[in-house]
Write a protein that holds these residues in place. Sequence first.
Motif, PDB file in Angstrom:
ATOM      1  N   GLU A  90       4.198  -7.277 -14.220  1.00 17.35           N
ATOM      2  CA  GLU A  90       4.219  -6.340 -13.097  1.00 17.35           C
ATOM      3  C   GLU A  90       3.190  -6.689 -12.033  1.00 17.35           C
ATOM      4  O   GLU A  90       3.437  -6.586 -10.842  1.00 17.35           O
ATOM      5  CB  GLU A  90       3.948  -4.936 -13.645  1.00 17.35           C
ATOM      6  CG  GLU A  90       4.057  -3.841 -12.613  1.00 17.35           C
ATOM      7  CD  GLU A  90       4.017  -2.460 -13.266  1.00 17.35           C
ATOM      8  OE1 GLU A  90       4.183  -2.376 -14.503  1.00 17.35           O
ATOM      9  OE2 GLU A  90       3.812  -1.483 -12.543  1.00 17.35           O
ATOM     10  N   LYS A  91       2.025  -7.124 -12.514  1.00 17.71           N
ATOM     11  CA  LYS A  91       0.931  -7.410 -11.591  1.00 17.71           C
ATOM     12  C   LYS A  91       1.297  -8.493 -10.598  1.00 17.71           C
ATOM     13  O   LYS A  91       0.750  -8.579  -9.514  1.00 17.71           O
ATOM     14  CB  LYS A  91      -0.311  -7.839 -12.365  1.00 17.71           C
ATOM     15  CG  LYS A  91      -1.085  -6.646 -12.850  1.00 17.71           C
ATOM     16  CD  LYS A  91      -2.429  -7.054 -13.351  1.00 17.71           C
ATOM     17  CE  LYS A  91      -3.195  -5.838 -13.789  1.00 17.71           C
ATOM     18  NZ  LYS A  91      -4.130  -6.126 -14.876  1.00 17.71           N
ATOM     19  N   VAL A  92       2.214  -9.359 -10.999  1.00 22.46           N
ATOM     20  CA  VAL A  92       2.663 -10.398 -10.096  1.00 22.46           C
ATOM     21  C   VAL A  92       3.953  -9.971  -9.389  1.00 22.46           C
ATOM     22  O   VAL A  92       4.108 -10.128  -8.190  1.00 22.46           O
ATOM     23  CB  VAL A  92       2.909 -11.711 -10.858  1.00 22.46           C
ATOM     24  CG1 VAL A  92       3.487 -12.760  -9.929  1.00 22.46           C
ATOM     25  CG2 VAL A  92       1.623 -12.185 -11.496  1.00 22.46           C
ATOM     26  N   ARG A 142      -8.546  -4.251  -3.254  1.00 18.30           N
ATOM     27  CA  ARG A 142      -7.528  -4.382  -4.282  1.00 18.30           C
ATOM     28  C   ARG A 142      -6.299  -5.090  -3.707  1.00 18.30           C
ATOM     29  O   ARG A 142      -5.716  -5.934  -4.339  1.00 18.30           O
ATOM     30  CB  ARG A 142      -7.126  -2.995  -4.781  1.00 18.30           C
ATOM     31  CG  ARG A 142      -6.317  -3.063  -6.043  1.00 18.30           C
ATOM     32  CD  ARG A 142      -5.982  -1.689  -6.548  1.00 18.30           C
ATOM     33  NE  ARG A 142      -4.980  -1.061  -5.732  1.00 18.30           N
ATOM     34  CZ  ARG A 142      -4.883   0.256  -5.587  1.00 18.30           C
ATOM     35  NH1 ARG A 142      -5.759   1.042  -6.161  1.00 18.30           N
ATOM     36  NH2 ARG A 142      -3.930   0.772  -4.851  1.00 18.30           N
ATOM     37  N   ARG A 197      -4.463  -8.672  -4.634  1.00 22.76           N
ATOM     38  CA  ARG A 197      -3.058  -8.821  -4.975  1.00 22.76           C
ATOM     39  C   ARG A 197      -2.401  -9.945  -4.211  1.00 22.76           C
ATOM     40  O   ARG A 197      -1.591 -10.676  -4.728  1.00 22.76           O
ATOM     41  CB  ARG A 197      -2.310  -7.536  -4.656  1.00 22.76           C
ATOM     42  CG  ARG A 197      -2.511  -6.514  -5.712  1.00 22.76           C
ATOM     43  CD  ARG A 197      -1.623  -5.372  -5.419  1.00 22.76           C
ATOM     44  NE  ARG A 197      -1.764  -4.361  -6.442  1.00 22.76           N
ATOM     45  CZ  ARG A 197      -1.079  -3.238  -6.430  1.00 22.76           C
ATOM     46  NH1 ARG A 197      -0.239  -3.015  -5.449  1.00 22.76           N
ATOM     47  NH2 ARG A 197      -1.239  -2.362  -7.368  1.00 22.76           N
ATOM     48  N   ILE A 225      -2.846 -13.078  -5.834  1.00 21.80           N
ATOM     49  CA  ILE A 225      -1.958 -13.271  -6.986  1.00 21.80           C
ATOM     50  C   ILE A 225      -0.554 -13.651  -6.538  1.00 21.80           C
ATOM     51  O   ILE A 225       0.106 -14.481  -7.129  1.00 21.80           O
ATOM     52  CB  ILE A 225      -1.901 -11.987  -7.831  1.00 21.80           C
ATOM     53  CG1 ILE A 225      -3.302 -11.672  -8.345  1.00 21.80           C
ATOM     54  CG2 ILE A 225      -0.951 -12.163  -9.003  1.00 21.80           C
ATOM     55  CD1 ILE A 225      -3.400 -10.342  -9.044  1.00 21.80           C
TER      56      ILE A 225
END
Lengths: 270, 323, 458
Positions: free
Chosen positions: A97-99, C5, C9, C12
């Motif tokens: 999910e984080k990606v 934050r 992200r 990422i």
Amino acid sequence: MISTREKVFNYAFLSLLAAAVLFPVAWILGVAVSPNISGTLDLGHLQWSNFTQAWQQAGFSHYLKSSLIITGTAVTLSTVLAILSGFAFGVLGVVGEKVLFPLLLLGVMIPTEAIIVPLYYDFQSEGLIDTYQAIILAHVGMGVSFGAFWMRAAFRAVPASIGESAQMDGANSWTSLWRIYLPIAKPAVMTLILLSFMWTWNDYFLSLILVSDPAHQPLTLGLGAFSGRYMVHVNLLAAAAVIISVPVVVLYLFFQRQFIRGMLSGAVKG
Amino acid sequence: MSTLSESRTGKVAAASAGAEGVRPPLRAGRARVSPHRRRRRWLGLAYLAPALLVYAVVVLLPAVQGVRLSFYHWDGVTSATWAGFANYTGFVHDPTLRQAVAHTLFFIVFFSVLPIALGMSSAALTARRDVRGSGVYRWIIFLPQVLTPAVAAVVWKRIYAPAGPINSVLTAFGLGGLTRGWLGDYTWALPALGLAGTWGAYGLCMVLFGAGIQNIPSELYDAARMDGAGPLREFFTVTLPGLRGQLAVVLTLTMLGAIRVFDIVWLTTRGGPGTSTITPTVVLYQRAFANPDVGAACAIGVVLAVVSLIISLVVVKLSESDD
Amino acid sequence: MVSRRRTGRIGIMLVPVAMTALLAGCMPGTDAGTAGNSVSSGPVSTDPATMGNITLQVLDSFSGGTDNAWMTSVVSAFEQKYPNITIKRTSLPWGDVMAALPLKLKSANPPDIVPANNGWQSLGTLVRGGLVLNLDNYAKAYGWKQTFPQSIANEHEFSTDGKQMGTGSMFGAPVARASVIEVYYNRALLKRIGAGIPSTLADFQADLAKAKSAGVNPISLGNVDQGGITEPLFSLMDSLGSPADIADFVYSHGLVNIDRTGFPKAVSTLKQWSDKGYLTKDYAGVAAADAAQDFVNGQGLFHFDYSGSLPLKAGQSKNFGSFVLPRADGGKPVATASSAANFSVSAKSKHADAAAAFLNFAAGTQAAELAVKKGTMPLLHPDVKAPAGDPLFTDDVAIAQRLSVDGASVPYLDWSTPTLLNTINTTMQNMLAGKSTPSAVVSAARQNDAAFVKTLAR
């Protein structure tokens, strides 16, 4: 507390702004029912037949068919995908999910313009250009990001206790999605449907590039063709413009709140 | 309307930007995941799969191909040749493209700054007061947002025509000397299209700020009044700070709209007269399809995407940095 | 803190993006095979009846009005004559065809016949990419080079290496329909100002002056969407320059300077007309289509446009007539003209013989007769007659006859590079608005041409 003078000022001020905003709309409505082909306002001789004439001359029947097919299918598919992915992110959780969620959100910041050219060549090489499939797929793909984001927020707002009790009752994820979560999230789904309807119906750029065959073009392109073609009858052109805008404006008339809330979603707090 | 036409994209950018900020942090520390949870998360992936697949095909793959193509010269027919950064340096060397960028900055004033200023002042003037029928006003003022952009473009083209209503009004007031073909005029074409953009974005701003002002606790206003603040000071000490979140959203939305103006230009002037209303998206369209220089078109797309990302991030950052 | 934050992200996000980039491979179609444009050595068949049952895919841009009526009638006449051949048409608007053509031809199953536009914008690029068939064998078998006027045949020729236009092999063929830039006139207005049909450029300009002083709009023109300018501009060029020089400039690249084509003088003359108020008031703000409509509505003495493009309602054509802008030196008028379409055959076509047979048919007498029957200007066959009762069309057919007999036509100037049209349109607007000078237009065109010549040499 509020003085009469203040009140009068408020009304005058708001009316002035409303008039300014409404002017182009009112003008086109007026021209659409005027008899003069060069677009002079003549409200003394209303000519309602402009609408039927414009409809016929612009060949709107088949453009309407395309618009309905494209919009209907794209909105349905988008909504289903949004519900599924929103449920995945909002309730079930997703591996990676984080990606995956940021990756999906990235889609909202990539403007259509950045991907349209390669997309065109991809579709072309797959022989998809000029098909309903291509334009529908494009609409759905570009709607995924907003849909997932929107429905994720909606499902998250469902109190966890409700989901847990459903689980206790032995409902699997599929049934609890459709029986428990979806009914609660219905207003959000409604807004999503309205917004994707509007975006798909109003689209010009995507269709301009992906659909060159008039047989598969939506109304917006029909209007473009009508305005640049052959005989220029401004009153008929105006009538055609009015016809195209009607569906969304009518929906907006009935669902003003949903439209505004949806489009301002960021501010109204997800 | 036209400005925010394909704003599905822009919209969420702002929405996510705004909303992320407000939502409480979610299920933060998930240190150990139970087998049951893990299974659920694989199930989640299955639910997500169809959307992800479509997204990958329609958005991700072309985005990557776009970046790749932007480093090539390609006419769409013969073999592509490596171009290095040549397509990007066009932003510096190519006069048309440079002009397009300048017009974008100009459009930001009309599509973003002006509607925000107008929207905020009119919201501040009216929102805190009980106005009967405000729903009707709001409906009208927000209307341009839902109008089909192609329709709006056709309407504005007629409005600015030499025989259009603006010139009729001017003549009626004895100002016949001022009449002109607005969209064919080097000085006026760009602001004319810009005003159409202001018209489109104003309602969004006003409604959004109006909603924001409703949410400002009235005690703050009372306190300000107690301090003897006039309306102006009240605005700067209470209203404006209270609208910071909305401002971020609107700024993102309208600026993203401004850098992507296409429909209204393409359907009215095609970038003319000369190149006086040309925008990056019009150049992109021309290079991609009219006289194929596909790499250059892709480079414009990539730059637009990067600028959009930067705008979203910067605005979010600015609006939250001094919390 | 929230923003931190988010930026985290974004970091990422870049990982999968980079991975996809590595995996994505290349874009379909960016590699082209080497062009094999030489003529095949095998024999060609010219008798469609013996070819067996064949379905030909035809792409065309005759999507509406008389265009479509003519094409439909030609197709059905061909199918009637050769029942073993079926023709499947796809008709798209012109701009869309041009945008989609390269990819359509590269696809696994391209149309057999395509309407590539002459010049470097379309056909030239396709030839360089090896996407269209060298038709020389068919040209020989059907005798095209003998029957077509040379000025028309040249428009479809390229050298096999794709570096020269207007010479070499035929990579396309004309159809028996013309597309000509002409001057329309309003009969009643011409009479009212007491003028006749001009026979020299000076006469024409005298008519303009007369109209102006009589309070009649001399030329109905609209330019807001960048249209409407090349029509008078090319007409003036044809009137002022020598046809041979214009053709040489368009075809031979760099050997003839644009200064010799009459282009510079045409640009400055148009500017003079604008300054003298000979063009529609505020024309820079009027749409080209509106100007044509205004002309039909009686608001203009003259209007420059393509043949067959006036928005006429039934019965209106008797009010108008047409001619080619007369030459400055009083010689035979020269028009910018071509076939209404260039039909080429896909290099991948499995039915090249049948496709060429259709091309030959579409350029034949019967196709020309169908053209006049449907009210559209014929080409290649000067002997076909206009039906009585439509004076405007009678004028048009007479123009077409002279083109085919005298060969007095030149190719479109903008064919000479892929982007010249755009350059002319934008720089002309600048110049007419007084933002630049006529010489700036000319030098922009010259530079555009020089830059393209450089890429050709590559």
